[in-house]
Scaffold this active site. Structure first.
Site, PDB file in Angstrom:
ATOM      1  N   CYS A 132       0.920  -1.165   0.008  1.00  0.00           N
ATOM      2  CA  CYS A 132      -0.002   0.060   0.086  1.00  0.00           C
ATOM      3  C   CYS A 132       0.911   1.256  -0.118  1.00  0.00           C
ATOM      4  O   CYS A 132       1.248   1.792   0.978  1.00  0.00           O
ATOM      5  CB  CYS A 132      -0.864  -0.211   1.231  1.00  0.00           C
ATOM      6  SG  CYS A 132      -2.022   1.479   1.246  1.00  0.00           S
ATOM      7  N   CYS A 135      -0.377   4.189   2.228  1.00  0.00           N
ATOM      8  CA  CYS A 135      -0.205   3.922   3.344  1.00  0.00           C
ATOM      9  C   CYS A 135       1.284   4.202   4.055  1.00  0.00           C
ATOM     10  O   CYS A 135       1.374   4.814   4.989  1.00  0.00           O
ATOM     11  CB  CYS A 135      -0.426   2.626   4.232  1.00  0.00           C
ATOM     12  SG  CYS A 135      -1.874   1.887   3.250  1.00  0.00           S
ATOM     13  N   ASP A 136       2.420   3.639   3.205  1.00  0.00           N
ATOM     14  CA  ASP A 136       3.605   3.565   3.860  1.00  0.00           C
ATOM     15  C   ASP A 136       4.650   4.306   2.918  1.00  0.00           C
ATOM     16  O   ASP A 136       5.768   4.346   3.424  1.00  0.00           O
ATOM     17  CB  ASP A 136       3.920   1.869   3.568  1.00  0.00           C
ATOM     18  CG  ASP A 136       3.013   1.137   4.588  1.00  0.00           C
ATOM     19  OD1 ASP A 136       2.620   1.690   5.522  1.00  0.00           O
ATOM     20  OD2 ASP A 136       3.027  -0.198   4.117  1.00  0.00           O
TER      21      ASP A 136
END
Ligand code: NDP
Length: 313
Positions: A132, A135-136
């Protein structure tokens, strides 16, 4: 016995819950181990209508859950292991909750990111391996990254990650990319994106201080090489979460549930599907929510017809 059970709590399941709760159908919602679904693994959501300044994925899901609860939806945590759709009422075997029965079922279990299954991958999830980018990506400011895959997801993630990384290398097992031309052009036009095509990923290599990179085989020469990187993003598609159905619902070859076009109806009367578990095309939070609304309305009509039949039997 429940009138209806909703399996899954992404935007599709929660929208169904809001509609069915408001229609006094007292839905029971089974929440799995990743409540809120894929949106909880993203940060800001900027394309959900109604939020001109964006909203955190987790906050959006939390709001939907509260909205469903406010109208009387009940939530229970458990993992559905198997189903029996051969006779009514339908039965669910739920780990942590035992057997549950319902007159109707809404399946909104979504899809999960695919992994390569190569050494070093699972061990380093959260330590440099991710599925992701939104997200990261933030954690890799000023670092070198690899994105694996040649589809639209890989192109999108590669372009997105250049906001943080000094270099993003796309590794694809074929020379040709599967991605649409516009997404390819966007990535190819980005000078921070590098390309290692026709390379098969073999191993995520990690040392004591984090990732060293990805070992790949050059499919043309057969030679192996280590592509250095601080992070590896796997973007090779998704798998629908339909294994627990044991083949009792019609799916396509990849396992996505088949619904009657323009409806949420599956091949079993009273069992409906919505969201990514039946969507191979759009896969957006808003389309999932829209299809959740359709499933609730289809389900409501089904239950009303059943009640009418019972009275006139
Ligand atoms: P895709 O299935 O389109 O692409 C998957 C990619 O991963 C392919 O390049 C495939 O290679 C590769 N791959 C699959 N398995 C392996 C493996 N075991 N080892 C190495 N490589 C592997 O998935 P996407 O998630 O990219 O896209 C899914 C759908 O979502 C598409 O319809 C896409 O258009 C859509 N989408 C649209 C976006 C947008 O428009 N903004 C953004 C993201 C997705 P190969 O080609 O060799 O099979």
């Amino acid at each position: 016995m429940h009138k209806t059970i909703i399996i899954g709590t992404g935007p599709a399941g929660l929208t169904s819950a809001i509609y069915l709760a408001r229609a006094n159908m007292e839905p029971l919602v089974i929440e799995g181990w990743q409540p809120g679904g894929q949106l909880t693994t993203t940060t800001e959501v900027e394309n959900f209508p109604g939020f001109p300044d964006g909203i955190l994925g987790s906050e959006l899901m939390d709001n939907m859950r509260k909205q469903a609860q406010k109208f009387g939806a009940t939530f229970k945590t458990g993992s559905v292991k198997s189903v029996d759709f051969s006779k009514r009422p339908y039965t669910l075997e739920v780990e942590g909750l035992g057997q549950l029965q319902a007159e109707s079922i809404i399946i909104s279990t979504g899809a999960s990111a695919k992994y390569l299954g190569i050494p070093g991958e699972q061990e380093n999830i959260g330590r440099g391996v991710s599925t992701c980018a939104t997200c990261d990506g933030f954690f890799f400011r000023g670092k070198k990254l690899i994105v694996i895959g040649g589809g639209d997801s890989a192109m999108e993630e590669a372009s997105f990650l250049t906001r943080f990384a000094t270099e993003v290398r796309v590794v694809n097992r074929r020379e040709e990319l599967r991605a649409s031309k516009i997404m390819q052009d966007r990535a190819r036009g980005n000078e921070k994106v590098a390309w290692s095509l026709n390379r098969t990923p073999l191993e995520v290599v990690a040392g004591e201080n984090g990732l060293q990179g990805l070992r790949v085989r050059n499919n043309e020469t057969g030679a192996e090489e280590l592509l250095e990187a601080d992070g590896v993003f796997v973007a090779i598609g998704h798998t629908p979460n339909t294994g627990f159905l044991g083949g009792q619902i019609e799916t396509d070859a990849q396992g996505y549930i088949l619904v009657k076009p323009g409806t949420s109806e599956t091949n079993i009367p009273g069992v409906f599907a919505c969201g990514d578990v039946q969507d191979t095309t759009y896969r957006q939070a808003i389309t999932a929510a829209g299809s959740g609304c359709m499933a609730a309305l289809d389900c409501e009509r089904y239950l009303e017809a059943q009640a009418h039949e019972a009275v006139h039997a």
